[in-house]
Write an enzyme that holds these catalytic residues in place. Structure first.
Site, PDB file in Angstrom:
ATOM      1  N   LEU A   6      96.671  89.741  72.197  1.00  0.00           N
ATOM      2  CA  LEU A   6      97.435  90.072  70.997  1.00  0.00           C
ATOM      3  C   LEU A   6      97.134  89.065  69.889  1.00  0.00           C
ATOM      4  O   LEU A   6      97.449  87.882  70.017  1.00  0.00           O
ATOM      5  CB  LEU A   6      98.935  90.099  71.302  1.00  0.00           C
ATOM      6  CG  LEU A   6      99.367  91.041  72.428  1.00  0.00           C
ATOM      7  CD1 LEU A   6     100.892  91.118  72.508  1.00  0.00           C
ATOM      8  CD2 LEU A   6      98.785  92.435  72.251  1.00  0.00           C
ATOM      9  N   ALA A   8      97.452  90.104  66.337  1.00  0.00           N
ATOM     10  CA  ALA A   8      97.722  90.851  65.107  1.00  0.00           C
ATOM     11  C   ALA A   8      98.613  90.084  64.138  1.00  0.00           C
ATOM     12  O   ALA A   8      98.733  90.445  62.978  1.00  0.00           O
ATOM     13  CB  ALA A   8      98.380  92.186  65.447  1.00  0.00           C
ATOM     14  N   GLY A   9      99.249  89.017  64.635  1.00  0.00           N
ATOM     15  CA  GLY A   9     100.303  88.355  63.857  1.00  0.00           C
ATOM     16  C   GLY A   9      99.776  87.564  62.669  1.00  0.00           C
ATOM     17  O   GLY A   9      98.658  87.036  62.680  1.00  0.00           O
ATOM     18  N   GLN A  78      96.622  97.101  64.777  1.00  0.00           N
ATOM     19  CA  GLN A  78      98.065  97.309  64.659  1.00  0.00           C
ATOM     20  C   GLN A  78      98.441  96.977  63.214  1.00  0.00           C
ATOM     21  O   GLN A  78      98.491  95.814  62.839  1.00  0.00           O
ATOM     22  CB  GLN A  78      98.802  96.393  65.647  1.00  0.00           C
ATOM     23  CG  GLN A  78     100.271  96.715  65.747  1.00  0.00           C
ATOM     24  CD  GLN A  78     101.078  95.627  66.438  1.00  0.00           C
ATOM     25  OE1 GLN A  78     100.663  94.463  66.489  1.00  0.00           O
ATOM     26  NE2 GLN A  78     102.246  95.990  66.924  1.00  0.00           N
ATOM     27  N   GLY A  83     106.217  95.390  67.548  1.00  0.00           N
ATOM     28  CA  GLY A  83     106.634  94.931  68.867  1.00  0.00           C
ATOM     29  C   GLY A  83     105.458  94.829  69.817  1.00  0.00           C
ATOM     30  O   GLY A  83     104.383  95.372  69.565  1.00  0.00           O
ATOM     31  N   THR A  84     105.694  94.116  70.926  1.00  0.00           N
ATOM     32  CA  THR A  84     104.585  93.838  71.849  1.00  0.00           C
ATOM     33  C   THR A  84     104.128  95.089  72.605  1.00  0.00           C
ATOM     34  O   THR A  84     102.929  95.273  72.826  1.00  0.00           O
ATOM     35  CB  THR A  84     104.989  92.727  72.834  1.00  0.00           C
ATOM     36  OG1 THR A  84     106.323  92.987  73.295  1.00  0.00           O
ATOM     37  CG2 THR A  84     104.950  91.368  72.173  1.00  0.00           C
ATOM     38  N   GLY A 135     114.254  84.821  78.504  1.00  0.00           N
ATOM     39  CA  GLY A 135     114.436  85.845  79.532  1.00  0.00           C
ATOM     40  C   GLY A 135     114.293  85.170  80.887  1.00  0.00           C
ATOM     41  O   GLY A 135     113.233  84.641  81.213  1.00  0.00           O
ATOM     42  N   HIS A 308      88.319  58.635  49.379  1.00  0.00           N
ATOM     43  CA  HIS A 308      88.426  57.188  49.133  1.00  0.00           C
ATOM     44  C   HIS A 308      89.839  56.635  49.368  1.00  0.00           C
ATOM     45  O   HIS A 308      90.807  57.204  48.875  1.00  0.00           O
ATOM     46  CB  HIS A 308      88.110  56.820  47.668  1.00  0.00           C
ATOM     47  CG  HIS A 308      87.172  57.721  46.981  1.00  0.00           C
ATOM     48  ND1 HIS A 308      85.814  57.524  46.979  1.00  0.00           N
ATOM     49  CD2 HIS A 308      87.375  58.855  46.257  1.00  0.00           C
ATOM     50  CE1 HIS A 308      85.237  58.486  46.274  1.00  0.00           C
ATOM     51  NE2 HIS A 308      86.153  59.296  45.830  1.00  0.00           N
TER      52      HIS A 308
HETATM   53  P1  TTP Z   1     105.403  86.414  66.767  1.00  0.00           P
HETATM   54  O1  TTP Z   1     105.358  84.938  66.984  1.00  0.00           O
HETATM   55  O2  TTP Z   1     106.698  87.118  66.865  1.00  0.00           O
HETATM   56  O3  TTP Z   1     104.789  86.790  65.354  1.00  0.00           O
HETATM   57  P2  TTP Z   1     103.684  86.034  64.559  1.00  0.00           P
HETATM   58  O4  TTP Z   1     102.601  85.587  65.474  1.00  0.00           O
HETATM   59  O5  TTP Z   1     103.241  86.896  63.431  1.00  0.00           O
HETATM   60  O6  TTP Z   1     104.411  84.735  63.971  1.00  0.00           O
HETATM   61  P3  TTP Z   1     105.650  84.578  62.942  1.00  0.00           P
HETATM   62  O7  TTP Z   1     106.888  84.890  63.712  1.00  0.00           O
HETATM   63  O8  TTP Z   1     105.565  83.142  62.556  1.00  0.00           O
HETATM   64  O9  TTP Z   1     105.432  85.482  61.761  1.00  0.00           O
HETATM   65  O10 TTP Z   1     104.405  87.135  67.767  1.00  0.00           O
HETATM   66  C1  TTP Z   1     104.194  86.645  69.024  1.00  0.00           C
HETATM   67  C2  TTP Z   1     102.893  87.161  69.568  1.00  0.00           C
HETATM   68  O11 TTP Z   1     102.905  88.566  69.762  1.00  0.00           O
HETATM   69  C3  TTP Z   1     101.710  86.894  68.715  1.00  0.00           C
HETATM   70  O12 TTP Z   1     100.651  86.653  69.608  1.00  0.00           O
HETATM   71  C4  TTP Z   1     101.488  88.189  67.977  1.00  0.00           C
HETATM   72  C5  TTP Z   1     101.936  89.205  68.993  1.00  0.00           C
HETATM   73  N1  TTP Z   1     102.527  90.396  68.438  1.00  0.00           N
HETATM   74  C6  TTP Z   1     101.710  91.463  68.129  1.00  0.00           C
HETATM   75  O13 TTP Z   1     100.490  91.409  68.332  1.00  0.00           O
HETATM   76  N2  TTP Z   1     102.277  92.577  67.626  1.00  0.00           N
HETATM   77  C7  TTP Z   1     103.612  92.691  67.423  1.00  0.00           C
HETATM   78  O14 TTP Z   1     104.066  93.738  66.964  1.00  0.00           O
HETATM   79  C8  TTP Z   1     104.445  91.549  67.727  1.00  0.00           C
HETATM   80  C9  TTP Z   1     105.925  91.604  67.470  1.00  0.00           C
HETATM   81  C10 TTP Z   1     103.848  90.441  68.243  1.00  0.00           C
END
Ligand code: TTP
Length: 393
Positions: A6, A8-9, A78, A83-84, A135, A308
């Protein structure tokens, strides 16, 4: 086995360093943050990487290409971070067997990823000091039967670390309902896996999530410490390299320089004469550290110049930054309290007694600028000569 990574963030908490780079592509030692995890997955036997990309996707594509370290790479886009489970669902068409899900902004130790991959369907866990914030695993012997989100009085301190290996059937279970917080979450997919499979857990030896700038500093502290000494660049006989120092080919170290590892000097970087660089420090590609400059425990990204008479401690400098002569970073409060930083408008303790500044890409300081601990400079920011900067700008 395929690995879905993942990436995409945007990393909004990591701003301003993510102004032009997705968080998973920020530098950690000699490669981007998420490449450490991709590498761990490949070492553990992954035969295909599926990268879920979104924010600044081209940067990720450019780095990994169509094949990375002999392993084919596929991409799934994405557009919105919903969401994950949604992220993994975007990779649906590429999935054709059991698969791992790893996070591009987490760092794992290699042995733990190997253990996770060797087990059947499995999740990762770690022992948390404050399990009520996470969790918590419900276990029956070695088997995980559920995860309880943020329980008030948890029975164990074993909490889920997110990374997992899922059976091929899980591909059909990704279309979950929206959770209370409005996301499509992998934990809901896992509930079905727990019900239908014997799911084991792998306790991670070492693991960290990289969300905020000081965690990027910590990630570099971890990975720079793992480097072995290697000097391939052009190093003056009158320079003194102590301990685990890596000087890449194409880097130059001038006379009078003292470097105390762990320090990585990347290709094209130029250090000295008479500079003092202390670990754990990353000097990015084509960076410049000039005469009478001291740099300690910092990440200096590519094409950034500290030419410097400057001091930089416990700091993160983005790309193409320029520090005017005599710029000094304060990295310690006189009351010895942990340094705070503003993250998304909120004042947060970094938990660090020593912490300097975070500087966005292209920022420039005037000569003799003093920067207070925890100050953040936006991309392209400017300071006046002789200015004391105690607030973000
Ligand atoms: P987050 O830490 O929630 O999101 P982010 O990485 O964009 O950071 P910030 O909160 O600072 O904006 O995401 C956790 C991980 O999950 C990260 O690896 C990105 C991934 N993720 C996705 O790929 N798609 C999603 O829809 C979400 C919610 C998370």
């Amino acid at each position: 086995m395929q690995t879905v990574l993942l990436a995409a963030g945007e990393g909004t908490r990591m701003r301003p360093l993510t102004a032009g780079l997705p968080k998973p592509m920020l530098p950690v030692a000699d490669r981007p943050l998420c490449a450490h995890t991709a590498d761990a997955a490949i070492e553990a036997g992954t035969d295909e990487l599926i990268l879920v990309v979104g924010y600044e996707a081209d940067v990720v594509r450019e780095y990994f290409g169509e094949e990375y370290r002999g392993v084919p790479v596929k991409y799934a886009t994405q557009d919105e971070q919903l969401g994950t489970a949604h992220a993994v669902r975007t990779a649906h068409e590429h999935l054709d067997g059991r698969f791992a899900v790893l996070y591009g902004d987490d760092l794992y130790d290699q042995a733990s990823i190997e253990a996770l991959f060797a087990a059947g369907p499995g999740i990762t866990a770690y022992r948390a000091e404050n399990p009520s914030n996470y969790g918590v695993l419900d276990t029956d012997g070695d088997r995980v039967v559920g995860v309880t989100e943020k329980p008030a009085s948890p029975e164990t301190n074993l909490v889920s670390a997110g990374a997992c290996v899922l059976p091929s059937e899980a591909r059909e279970w990704l279309d979950v309902e929206q959770s209370e917080r409005g996301e499509y979450e992998l934990t809901d997919v896992l509930d079905r896996v727990f019900a239908e499979y014997e799911v084991s857990y792998t306790e991670l030896d070492r693991w960290m999530g990289v969300g905020r700038p000081w965690e990027l500093l910590e990630a570099n502290e971890w990975k720079l410490t793992e480097l072995d000494r290697e000097v391939r660049g052009d190093v003056s006989d009158d320079a003194d390299l102590r301990g685990p120092v890596v000087v890449e080919e194409g880097a130059a170290i001038e006379p009078g320089v003292v470097i105390e590892g762990p320090v990585l000097v990347r290709s094209g970087a130029h250090v000295g004469p008479n500079a003092y660089v202390r670990g754990a420090t990353l000097l990015g590609e084509d960076s410049e550290v000039g005469h009478a400059v001291e740099i300690k425990n910092s990440v200096i990204m590519r094409e950034t110049n500290v030419p410097h008479l400057s001091y930089v401690g416990d700091s993160l400098l983005g790309r193409d930054v320029n520090f005017g002569a005599g710029t000094t970073v304060a990295n310690l409060r006189h009351d010895d309290e942990p340094v705070e930083q503003t993250v998304k408008g909120e004042r947060v303790s970094t938990g660090r007694r020593k912490y300097g500044v975070v500087v966005g890409d292209g920022a420039k300081t005037g000569i003799e600028t003093s920067l207070s601990p925890g100050v953040v400079l936006s991309p392209g920011a400017r300071t006046e000569p002789n200015e004391w900067v105690s607030r973000d700008r």
